[in-house]
Design a protein around this motif. Structure first.
Motif, PDB file in Angstrom:
ATOM      1  N   HIS A  43       0.828  -1.203   0.000  1.00 57.44           N
ATOM      2  CA  HIS A  43       0.000   0.000   0.000  1.00 57.44           C
ATOM      3  C   HIS A  43       0.862   1.252   0.000  1.00 57.44           C
ATOM      4  O   HIS A  43       1.835   1.345   0.726  1.00 57.44           O
ATOM      5  N   GLY A  47      -0.356  10.631   2.219  1.00 60.06           N
ATOM      6  CA  GLY A  47      -0.939  11.380   3.322  1.00 60.06           C
ATOM      7  C   GLY A  47       0.079  12.426   3.772  1.00 60.06           C
ATOM      8  O   GLY A  47       0.901  12.900   2.994  1.00 60.06           O
ATOM      9  N   SER A  60       0.011   7.173   5.582  1.00 62.94           N
ATOM     10  CA  SER A  60      -1.094   6.835   4.683  1.00 62.94           C
ATOM     11  C   SER A  60      -2.282   7.730   5.000  1.00 62.94           C
ATOM     12  O   SER A  60      -2.347   8.383   6.044  1.00 62.94           O
ATOM     13  N   LYS A  61      -3.235   7.711   4.096  1.00 63.35           N
ATOM     14  CA  LYS A  61      -4.469   8.460   4.322  1.00 63.35           C
ATOM     15  C   LYS A  61      -5.271   7.743   5.407  1.00 63.35           C
ATOM     16  O   LYS A  61      -5.255   6.510   5.487  1.00 63.35           O
ATOM     17  N   PRO A  62      -5.978   8.502   6.238  1.00 55.85           N
ATOM     18  CA  PRO A  62      -6.835   7.870   7.245  1.00 55.85           C
ATOM     19  C   PRO A  62      -7.810   6.891   6.597  1.00 55.85           C
ATOM     20  O   PRO A  62      -8.353   7.134   5.524  1.00 55.85           O
ATOM     21  N   SER A  64      -6.987   4.066   5.346  1.00 54.10           N
ATOM     22  CA  SER A  64      -6.200   3.160   4.499  1.00 54.10           C
ATOM     23  C   SER A  64      -5.184   2.434   5.364  1.00 54.10           C
ATOM     24  O   SER A  64      -4.820   2.912   6.432  1.00 54.10           O
ATOM     25  N   PRO A  66      -1.642   1.328   6.858  1.00 52.05           N
ATOM     26  CA  PRO A  66      -0.445   2.154   7.016  1.00 52.05           C
ATOM     27  C   PRO A  66       0.561   1.886   5.893  1.00 52.05           C
ATOM     28  O   PRO A  66       0.624   0.781   5.367  1.00 52.05           O
ATOM     29  N   ASN A  67       1.316   2.917   5.536  1.00 51.23           N
ATOM     30  CA  ASN A  67       2.399   2.734   4.572  1.00 51.23           C
ATOM     31  C   ASN A  67       3.567   2.046   5.257  1.00 51.23           C
ATOM     32  O   ASN A  67       3.839   2.278   6.435  1.00 51.23           O
ATOM     33  N   LEU A  99      -2.465   2.395  15.236  1.00 49.62           N
ATOM     34  CA  LEU A  99      -2.724   2.416  13.798  1.00 49.62           C
ATOM     35  C   LEU A  99      -4.061   1.752  13.469  1.00 49.62           C
ATOM     36  O   LEU A  99      -4.842   2.276  12.675  1.00 49.62           O
ATOM     37  N   ASP A 107      -6.109   9.350  13.092  1.00 51.18           N
ATOM     38  CA  ASP A 107      -7.221   8.527  12.630  1.00 51.18           C
ATOM     39  C   ASP A 107      -6.727   7.104  12.387  1.00 51.18           C
ATOM     40  O   ASP A 107      -5.548   6.880  12.114  1.00 51.18           O
ATOM     41  N   ARG A 109      -5.858   3.567  10.785  1.00 50.97           N
ATOM     42  CA  ARG A 109      -5.329   3.041   9.531  1.00 50.97           C
ATOM     43  C   ARG A 109      -5.351   1.511   9.643  1.00 50.97           C
ATOM     44  O   ARG A 109      -4.331   0.870   9.829  1.00 50.97           O
TER      45      ARG A 109
END
Length: 139
Positions: A43, A47, A60-62, A64, A66-67, A99, A107, A109
């Motif tokens: 992913h 973010g 990452s975007k909330p 989604s 985590p990167n 997370l 937020d 993830r």
């Protein structure tokens, strides 16, 4: 057929069913673990960018997964068989819960819950096949 033979057959069926179900539970647990790891490793969503020490990280975007950063999160996702019929899939990195569920500062993830939900139907199918195998072997 005597009652002793019937009870012997029932015990054999029970033993075979437990072994087949245990195999299905282990397969599902490993699949959940693998799906969670893949969701983090593969992913990439853009973010917020922040610096931790000298390392830049793109969060990452909330909502989604985590990167991937240093790999600590994915290295700490484990499967433990509590017994033959119960598995525990956990993420033991210190920040896993933050997370997965979010905090007052970040937020969520999620990466474990989607992996588990994604295996729900497959697990039911594995259990059905396990029971059918046990029953057909008992004939």
């Amino acid at each position: 057929m005597s009652m002793a033979d019937i009870f012997k057959n029932i015990e054999a069926l029970k033993s075979k069913a437990e072994a087949e179900i245990a195999r299905a539970v282990r397969a599902t647990a490993q699949a959940i673990r693998n799906d969670a790891i893949i969701s983090v490793k593969s992913h990439l969503s853009a973010g917020e960018v922040y610096t931790r020490g000298t390392v830049k990280h793109v969060a990452s975007k909330p909502g989604s997964p985590p990167n991937q950063d240093r790999g600590t999160l994915t290295r700490n996702i484990r499967v433990t068989m509590d017994d033959d019929l119960t598995a525990d899939i956990s993420s033991n990195a210190p920040y896993s819960a933050a997370l997965e569920f979010g905090t007052s500062n970040i937020d969520a993830r999620p990466f474990m819950t989607p992996a588990a939900e994604g295996q729900r139907v497959k697990h039911k199918e594995r259990l059905q096949k396990a029971i059918m195998r046990a029953a057909s072997d008992a004939k």
